[in-house]
Motif scaffolding. Structure first.
Motif, PDB file in Angstrom:
ATOM      1  N   GLN A   1       1.338  -2.321 -10.716  1.00 25.57           N
ATOM      2  CA  GLN A   1       1.502  -1.448  -9.811  1.00 25.57           C
ATOM      3  C   GLN A   1       1.046  -2.399  -8.479  1.00 25.57           C
ATOM      4  N   VAL A   2       1.346  -1.606  -7.385  1.00 24.61           N
ATOM      5  CA  VAL A   2       1.120  -2.322  -6.038  1.00 24.61           C
ATOM      6  C   VAL A   2       0.553  -1.351  -5.341  1.00 24.61           C
ATOM      7  N   GLN A   3      -0.655  -2.161  -4.642  1.00 24.84           N
ATOM      8  CA  GLN A   3      -1.367  -1.208  -3.777  1.00 24.84           C
ATOM      9  C   GLN A   3      -1.621  -1.740  -2.239  1.00 24.84           C
ATOM     10  N   LEU A   4      -1.660  -0.989  -1.328  1.00 32.63           N
ATOM     11  CA  LEU A   4      -1.973  -1.236  -0.033  1.00 32.63           C
ATOM     12  C   LEU A   4      -3.395  -0.480   0.657  1.00 32.63           C
ATOM     13  N   VAL A   5      -4.011  -1.378   1.138  1.00 36.62           N
ATOM     14  CA  VAL A   5      -5.451  -0.820   1.176  1.00 36.62           C
ATOM     15  C   VAL A   5      -5.636  -0.899   2.796  1.00 36.62           C
ATOM     16  N   GLU A   6      -5.954   0.007   3.709  1.00 35.56           N
ATOM     17  CA  GLU A   6      -5.999  -0.113   5.126  1.00 35.56           C
ATOM     18  C   GLU A   6      -7.665  -0.027   5.355  1.00 35.56           C
ATOM     19  N   SER A   7      -7.957  -0.961   6.267  1.00 36.39           N
ATOM     20  CA  SER A   7      -9.550  -0.674   6.791  1.00 36.39           C
ATOM     21  C   SER A   7      -9.491  -0.981   8.248  1.00 36.39           C
ATOM     22  N   GLY A   8     -10.841  -0.651   8.817  1.00 39.03           N
ATOM     23  CA  GLY A   8     -10.856  -1.038  10.298  1.00 39.03           C
ATOM     24  C   GLY A   8     -11.114   0.288  11.229  1.00 39.03           C
ATOM     25  N   GLY A   9     -10.593   1.331  10.787  1.00 36.30           N
ATOM     26  CA  GLY A   9     -10.499   2.440  11.590  1.00 36.30           C
ATOM     27  C   GLY A   9     -11.766   2.840  11.908  1.00 36.30           C
ATOM     28  N   GLY A  10     -11.821   4.053  12.919  1.00 35.77           N
ATOM     29  CA  GLY A  10     -13.089   4.323  13.442  1.00 35.77           C
ATOM     30  C   GLY A  10     -13.044   5.119  14.596  1.00 35.77           C
ATOM     31  N   LEU A  11     -14.206   5.373  15.438  1.00 39.82           N
ATOM     32  CA  LEU A  11     -14.179   6.092  16.839  1.00 39.82           C
ATOM     33  C   LEU A  11     -14.439   4.967  17.747  1.00 39.82           C
ATOM     34  N   VAL A  12     -13.734   4.996  18.705  1.00 40.06           N
ATOM     35  CA  VAL A  12     -13.967   4.058  19.876  1.00 40.06           C
ATOM     36  C   VAL A  12     -13.653   5.034  21.094  1.00 40.06           C
TER      37      VAL A  12
ATOM     38  N   PHE B   1       6.257 -10.031  -6.374  1.00 39.05           N
ATOM     39  CA  PHE B   1       6.904 -11.202  -5.987  1.00 39.05           C
ATOM     40  C   PHE B   1       7.332 -11.583  -4.816  1.00 39.05           C
ATOM     41  N   SER B   2       7.418 -10.753  -4.039  1.00 39.41           N
ATOM     42  CA  SER B   2       7.823 -11.308  -2.368  1.00 39.41           C
ATOM     43  C   SER B   2       7.550  -9.771  -1.556  1.00 39.41           C
ATOM     44  N   ILE B   3       7.200 -10.281  -0.295  1.00 41.88           N
ATOM     45  CA  ILE B   3       7.120  -9.061   0.703  1.00 41.88           C
ATOM     46  C   ILE B   3       8.053  -9.487   1.828  1.00 41.88           C
ATOM     47  N   ASN B   4       8.780  -8.532   2.095  1.00 45.34           N
ATOM     48  CA  ASN B   4       9.995  -8.451   3.178  1.00 45.34           C
ATOM     49  C   ASN B   4       8.909  -8.263   4.459  1.00 45.34           C
TER      50      ASN B   4
ATOM     51  N   LYS C   1       9.337  -6.558  -3.154  1.00 51.75           N
ATOM     52  CA  LYS C   1      10.030  -6.728  -4.394  1.00 51.75           C
ATOM     53  C   LYS C   1       8.975  -7.096  -5.489  1.00 51.75           C
ATOM     54  N   ARG C   2       9.008  -6.408  -6.563  1.00 51.79           N
ATOM     55  CA  ARG C   2       7.806  -6.754  -7.826  1.00 51.79           C
ATOM     56  C   ARG C   2       8.371  -7.861  -8.492  1.00 51.79           C
ATOM     57  N   SER C   3       9.616  -8.142  -8.744  1.00 52.11           N
ATOM     58  CA  SER C   3      10.385  -9.302  -9.389  1.00 52.11           C
ATOM     59  C   SER C   3      11.635  -9.757  -8.917  1.00 52.11           C
ATOM     60  N   PRO C   4      12.047 -10.642  -9.150  1.00 56.28           N
ATOM     61  CA  PRO C   4      13.284 -11.304  -8.626  1.00 56.28           C
ATOM     62  C   PRO C   4      14.565 -10.761  -8.781  1.00 56.28           C
ATOM     63  N   SER C   5      14.313  -9.848 -10.146  1.00 61.09           N
ATOM     64  CA  SER C   5      15.603  -9.067 -10.731  1.00 61.09           C
ATOM     65  C   SER C   5      15.642  -7.630 -10.145  1.00 61.09           C
ATOM     66  N   THR C   6      14.515  -7.052  -9.463  1.00 62.35           N
ATOM     67  CA  THR C   6      14.374  -5.808  -8.833  1.00 62.35           C
ATOM     68  C   THR C   6      14.701  -5.540  -7.395  1.00 62.35           C
ATOM     69  N   TYR C   7      14.910  -4.362  -7.107  1.00 62.93           N
ATOM     70  CA  TYR C   7      15.425  -3.995  -5.600  1.00 62.93           C
ATOM     71  C   TYR C   7      13.917  -3.749  -4.939  1.00 62.93           C
ATOM     72  N   ALA C   8      13.857  -4.133  -3.777  1.00 62.57           N
ATOM     73  CA  ALA C   8      12.616  -4.073  -2.958  1.00 62.57           C
ATOM     74  C   ALA C   8      12.605  -2.553  -2.473  1.00 62.57           C
ATOM     75  N   ARG C   9      11.516  -2.040  -2.466  1.00 64.49           N
ATOM     76  CA  ARG C   9      11.160  -0.697  -1.969  1.00 64.49           C
ATOM     77  C   ARG C   9      10.098  -0.564  -1.013  1.00 64.49           C
ATOM     78  N   ASP C  10       9.864   0.405  -0.500  1.00 58.81           N
ATOM     79  CA  ASP C  10       8.749   0.616   0.536  1.00 58.81           C
ATOM     80  C   ASP C  10       7.383   0.992  -0.241  1.00 58.81           C
ATOM     81  N   TYR C  11       6.460   0.350  -0.085  1.00 61.90           N
ATOM     82  CA  TYR C  11       5.151   1.101  -0.373  1.00 61.90           C
ATOM     83  C   TYR C  11       4.290   1.360   0.707  1.00 61.90           C
ATOM     84  N   TRP C  12       3.080   2.267   0.527  1.00 59.65           N
ATOM     85  CA  TRP C  12       2.528   2.917   1.886  1.00 59.65           C
ATOM     86  C   TRP C  12       0.977   2.862   1.358  1.00 59.65           C
TER      87      TRP C  12
END
Length: 121
Positions: free
Chosen positions: A1-12, A29-32, A100-111
């Motif tokens: 699985q692929v995960q993206l985790v954001e941090s740093g938000g708040g009130l300013v 495998f790689s990130i575009n 891209k999760r591997s060289p043989s697969t297509y790249a897709r967007d994760y959020w």
């Protein structure tokens, strides 16, 4: 699985600064391109800034000169330094990456799930 985790938000307060961070993890495998998007209340999601694997950056006109995107390929992170924040910047900020999760697969967007930035006047 692929995960993206954001941090740093708040009130300013208007005129203040925040730094958002996003870390990608999992089977990668790689990130575009990596980037930041935001969605304000009652509005559609919009691009804030992107950073390609070759070093090209792109910013929304509304944040040029105030926000700076950076990327650490070794750590698989992307940051967004936000200066001179305005109430109009209030939104949920989402990290996105084309992966891209591997060289043989297509790249897709994760959020990521988003981090809330609230700018008071």
């Amino acid at each position: 699985q692929v995960q993206l985790v954001e941090s740093g938000g708040g009130l300013v307060q208007a005129g203040g600064s925040l730094r958002l961070s996003c870390a990608a993890s999992g089977s990668i495998f790689s990130i575009n391109a990596m980037g930041w998007y935001r969605q304000a209340p009652g509005k559609q999601r919009e691009l804030v800034a992107t950073f390609t694997s070759t070093g090209s950056t792109n910013y929304a006109d509304s944040v040029k000169g105030r926000f700076t995107i950076s990327r650490d390929n070794a750590k698989k992170t992307v940051d967004l330094q936000m200066n001179s924040l305005q109430p109009e910047d209030t939104a949920v900020y989402y990290c996105g990456a084309n992966i891209k999760r591997s060289p043989s697969t297509y790249a897709r967007d994760y959020w990521g799930k988003g981090t809330l930035v609230t700018v008071s006047s």
